[in-house]
Design a protein around this motif. Sequence first.
Motif, PDB file in Angstrom:
ATOM      1  N   ALA A 218       0.796  -1.193  -0.015  1.00  0.00           N
ATOM      2  CA  ALA A 218       0.043   0.029   0.123  1.00  0.00           C
ATOM      3  C   ALA A 218       0.754   1.389   0.089  1.00  0.00           C
ATOM      4  N   TYR A 219       2.028   1.165   0.464  1.00  0.00           N
ATOM      5  CA  TYR A 219       3.064   2.274   0.346  1.00  0.00           C
ATOM      6  C   TYR A 219       3.660   2.215  -1.059  1.00  0.00           C
ATOM      7  N   MET A 220       4.228   1.156  -1.537  1.00  0.00           N
ATOM      8  CA  MET A 220       4.646   1.196  -2.770  1.00  0.00           C
ATOM      9  C   MET A 220       4.929  -0.237  -3.286  1.00  0.00           C
ATOM     10  N   ALA A 221       4.500  -0.557  -4.556  1.00  0.00           N
ATOM     11  CA  ALA A 221       4.846  -2.154  -4.918  1.00  0.00           C
ATOM     12  C   ALA A 221       6.354  -2.101  -5.070  1.00  0.00           C
ATOM     13  N   PRO A 222       7.051  -3.321  -4.943  1.00  0.00           N
ATOM     14  CA  PRO A 222       8.178  -3.527  -5.265  1.00  0.00           C
ATOM     15  C   PRO A 222       8.163  -3.792  -6.773  1.00  0.00           C
ATOM     16  N   MET A 223       9.326  -3.790  -7.510  1.00  0.00           N
ATOM     17  CA  MET A 223       9.190  -3.551  -8.967  1.00  0.00           C
ATOM     18  C   MET A 223       9.546  -5.161  -9.220  1.00  0.00           C
ATOM     19  N   ALA A 224       8.864  -5.993 -10.064  1.00  0.00           N
ATOM     20  CA  ALA A 224       8.980  -7.264 -10.528  1.00  0.00           C
ATOM     21  C   ALA A 224      10.201  -7.083 -11.531  1.00  0.00           C
ATOM     22  N   ARG A 225      10.942  -8.403 -11.740  1.00  0.00           N
ATOM     23  CA  ARG A 225      11.856  -8.091 -12.496  1.00  0.00           C
ATOM     24  C   ARG A 225      11.581  -7.787 -13.963  1.00  0.00           C
ATOM     25  N   SER A 226      10.404  -8.407 -14.439  1.00  0.00           N
ATOM     26  CA  SER A 226       9.877  -8.354 -15.980  1.00  0.00           C
ATOM     27  C   SER A 226       9.606  -6.815 -16.254  1.00  0.00           C
ATOM     28  N   VAL A 227       8.998  -6.076 -15.097  1.00  0.00           N
ATOM     29  CA  VAL A 227       8.719  -4.447 -15.050  1.00  0.00           C
ATOM     30  C   VAL A 227      10.112  -3.927 -15.375  1.00  0.00           C
ATOM     31  N   GLU A 228      10.950  -4.088 -14.563  1.00  0.00           N
ATOM     32  CA  GLU A 228      12.536  -3.455 -14.597  1.00  0.00           C
ATOM     33  C   GLU A 228      12.975  -3.887 -16.092  1.00  0.00           C
ATOM     34  N   GLN A 229      13.039  -4.980 -16.402  1.00  0.00           N
ATOM     35  CA  GLN A 229      13.462  -5.114 -17.799  1.00  0.00           C
ATOM     36  C   GLN A 229      12.843  -4.342 -18.850  1.00  0.00           C
ATOM     37  N   ALA A 230      11.367  -4.300 -18.940  1.00  0.00           N
ATOM     38  CA  ALA A 230      10.888  -3.376 -19.992  1.00  0.00           C
ATOM     39  C   ALA A 230      11.239  -2.024 -19.795  1.00  0.00           C
ATOM     40  N   GLY A 231      11.690  -1.491 -18.521  1.00  0.00           N
ATOM     41  CA  GLY A 231      12.277  -0.176 -18.375  1.00  0.00           C
ATOM     42  C   GLY A 231      13.588   0.084 -18.841  1.00  0.00           C
ATOM     43  N   ILE A 232      14.327  -1.035 -18.466  1.00  0.00           N
ATOM     44  CA  ILE A 232      15.936  -1.041 -19.125  1.00  0.00           C
ATOM     45  C   ILE A 232      15.785  -0.905 -20.757  1.00  0.00           C
ATOM     46  N   GLU A 233      15.080  -1.784 -21.194  1.00  0.00           N
ATOM     47  CA  GLU A 233      14.800  -1.856 -22.735  1.00  0.00           C
ATOM     48  C   GLU A 233      14.404  -0.388 -23.344  1.00  0.00           C
ATOM     49  N   GLY A 234      13.451   0.269 -22.800  1.00  0.00           N
ATOM     50  CA  GLY A 234      12.930   1.530 -23.083  1.00  0.00           C
ATOM     51  C   GLY A 234      14.155   2.596 -23.143  1.00  0.00           C
ATOM     52  N   LEU A 235      15.034   2.420 -21.888  1.00  0.00           N
ATOM     53  CA  LEU A 235      16.100   3.293 -21.899  1.00  0.00           C
ATOM     54  C   LEU A 235      17.127   3.128 -23.006  1.00  0.00           C
ATOM     55  N   ARG A 236      17.228   1.965 -23.343  1.00  0.00           N
ATOM     56  CA  ARG A 236      18.482   1.511 -24.300  1.00  0.00           C
ATOM     57  C   ARG A 236      17.704   1.927 -25.606  1.00  0.00           C
TER      58      ARG A 236
END
Length: 387
Positions: free
Chosen positions: A21-39
């Motif tokens: 309820a404070y903040m969800a931890p980031m799942a690895r697949s979500v993190e990977q999607a962000g990394i690919e967006g950065l790249r």
Amino acid sequence: MLTCKKELFSLPPNLHYLNCAYMAPMARSVEQAGIEGLRAKRDPTSIEPTAFFDDSHRVRSLFAELIHADASDIALIPSASYGLASIARNLKVERGGRIIVLEDQFPSNVYVWQRLARDAGANVVTIGPGPGANGRAARWNDRILEAIDDSTDVVALPHVHWTDGTRFDLVAISDRARDVDAALVIDGTQSVGALAFNVRQVRPDALICAGYKWLHGPYALGVAYLDERHHGGSPLEENWIGRLGSEQFSRLVNYEDRYQPGAVRFDVGERSNFILVPMLAAALELVLEWGPNDLQTYCEHLCRPLVERARELGYEIEPPQGRGHHLFGLRRADGIDQERLRQELARKNVSVSVRGTAVRVAPHVYNDDRDVDALIDALEAASRAYT
């Protein structure tokens, strides 16, 4: 049956995180999607014009599936306050009219209505649960229904209360609001994704959700459902991508008065964020895979020993029918020694929140029995201060 998914996350192995309820931890697949967006930003030529539209539509479709809506009803927003301001701008409030909110409601879902009331000469009416701990949810729901009358223009509330998970009967409240022609605006930030929601049953004017809690997405991107009757409304900003024909970049200098169909006109500017949008899409795929109903069952079974022991230690907890299993509050009639509790939680490496008078517990699929046992140990140690 849903089982623990701790392996999908990168939480420290010794951390007992019961605080979605404070903040969800980031799942690895979500993190990977962000990394690919950065790249992808390394070489802008790799970002085709279709990328401005395709991933956004994917998010609309996934969120629509989650709440049983149509993709055309969904807008991309940067925050709950943005979505709430968007619908507030398009609601009619009479001078002397009433806007109903709840006691200790989250500030973003209060300030916007205070502003609207000031501008319109209306009144914000705050409804609390009334005295007493037993039957808190039933009593609060009754008071809300009693408060909705012919002078009510807007009812703005969550599905579950953010401090303790108290659950509100949105179908009954919606029926009553419609009886008096009042708008219903739901803040689903602390429920949607973890608790089943069907817009065809609730029939709200708007459902607003920040994306970084129970939708497991990134910060600064959320989603909003706006009922079809508001699709012709006035958005907060006039961005280019919300206009008809915006897919044709070579013709953007041919200014267009008409908007894209549906709720797209309410999208935030630069909604096509090539990092955040793919992350939210990946997160929504996980949420749909887990399913809100299965998550409720998982959390109920996981936390049953905690609920039983907490009651033995003198904590009051709303019965299951009056709260969510993904978010619930523990209260003591004699109050909580917050400093002592904080010390014991830190000693056991347990993360929960204290909101108002409640210890707020918010489990998810990455939690297991060890996390619950650690919280029980902390509560037992803190409770020695009361004996």
